[in-house]
Design a protein around this motif. Structure first.
Motif, mmCIF file in Angstrom:
data_model
loop_
_atom_site.group_PDB
_atom_site.id
_atom_site.type_symbol
_atom_site.label_atom_id
_atom_site.label_comp_id
_atom_site.label_asym_id
_atom_site.label_seq_id
_atom_site.Cartn_x
_atom_site.Cartn_y
_atom_site.Cartn_z
ATOM 1 N N LEU A 57 41.529 6.630 -10.955
ATOM 2 C CA LEU A 57 41.028 6.173 -9.361
ATOM 3 C C LEU A 57 42.062 5.654 -8.580
ATOM 4 O O LEU A 57 42.203 5.769 -7.451
ATOM 5 N N LEU A 58 42.925 4.822 -9.425
ATOM 6 C CA LEU A 58 43.984 4.114 -8.638
ATOM 7 C C LEU A 58 45.052 5.439 -7.995
ATOM 8 O O LEU A 58 45.820 5.370 -7.101
ATOM 9 N N GLY A 59 45.263 6.383 -8.828
ATOM 10 C CA GLY A 59 46.209 7.541 -8.298
ATOM 11 C C GLY A 59 45.336 8.240 -7.287
ATOM 12 O O GLY A 59 46.319 8.505 -6.329
ATOM 13 N N PHE A 60 44.407 8.314 -7.185
ATOM 14 C CA PHE A 60 43.529 9.052 -5.963
ATOM 15 C C PHE A 60 43.660 8.160 -4.750
ATOM 16 O O PHE A 60 43.947 8.752 -3.658
ATOM 17 N N VAL A 61 43.427 6.881 -5.107
ATOM 18 C CA VAL A 61 43.739 6.117 -3.818
ATOM 19 C C VAL A 61 44.862 6.051 -3.335
ATOM 20 O O VAL A 61 45.187 6.046 -2.075
ATOM 21 N N GLY A 62 45.917 5.941 -4.059
ATOM 22 C CA GLY A 62 47.456 5.943 -3.707
ATOM 23 C C GLY A 62 47.887 7.092 -3.154
ATOM 24 O O GLY A 62 48.383 7.394 -2.109
ATOM 25 N N PHE A 63 47.230 8.331 -3.659
ATOM 26 C CA PHE A 63 47.557 9.754 -2.983
ATOM 27 C C PHE A 63 47.002 9.779 -1.494
ATOM 28 O O PHE A 63 47.270 10.137 -0.835
ATOM 29 N N PHE A 64 45.562 9.396 -1.307
ATOM 30 C CA PHE A 64 44.963 9.654 -0.024
ATOM 31 C C PHE A 64 45.729 8.515 0.662
ATOM 32 O O PHE A 64 45.838 8.868 2.138
ATOM 33 N N VAL A 65 46.025 7.277 0.568
ATOM 34 C CA VAL A 65 46.970 6.465 1.246
ATOM 35 C C VAL A 65 48.107 6.959 1.786
ATOM 36 O O VAL A 65 48.370 7.147 3.112
ATOM 37 N N LYS A 66 48.749 7.703 0.941
ATOM 38 C CA LYS A 66 50.091 8.363 1.370
ATOM 39 C C LYS A 66 49.720 9.472 2.375
ATOM 40 O O LYS A 66 50.455 9.712 3.219
#
Length: 80
Positions: A57-66
């Motif tokens: 979940l944290l990886g997906f959030v970071g990816f979408f923020v980037k």
């Protein structure tokens, strides 16, 4: 003679401020290790599953923020 009294009081201060908390911590740590037990297999699987899901979940959030910030930065600051 005043030096000897001062040295004795310093030893008492070292005992009360340094050594006593360290020995208490050591005894408490030994008690904690004695009381601990291994998790059951079901509990271990559940913990691993929740930890992995949180990482994903944290990886997906970071990816979408980037992903959102790339066009914003390109528009404001330009690209070379």
């Amino acid at each position: 003679m005043s030096r000897r009294r001062r040295a004795g009081s310093d030893e008492g201060m070292i005992q009360s401020y340094v050594l006593a908390p360290l020995t208490d911590f050591a005894y408490d740590s030994v008690d904690l290790v004695r009381k601990c037990q291994k998790p059951r297999w079901v509990e271990l699987k559940r913990t691993a599953l929740y930890t992995g899901a949180g990482m994903a979940l944290l990886g997906f959030v970071g990816f979408f923020v980037k992903l959102i910030h790339i066009p914003i930065n390109a528009n404001f600051f330009g690209t070379s």
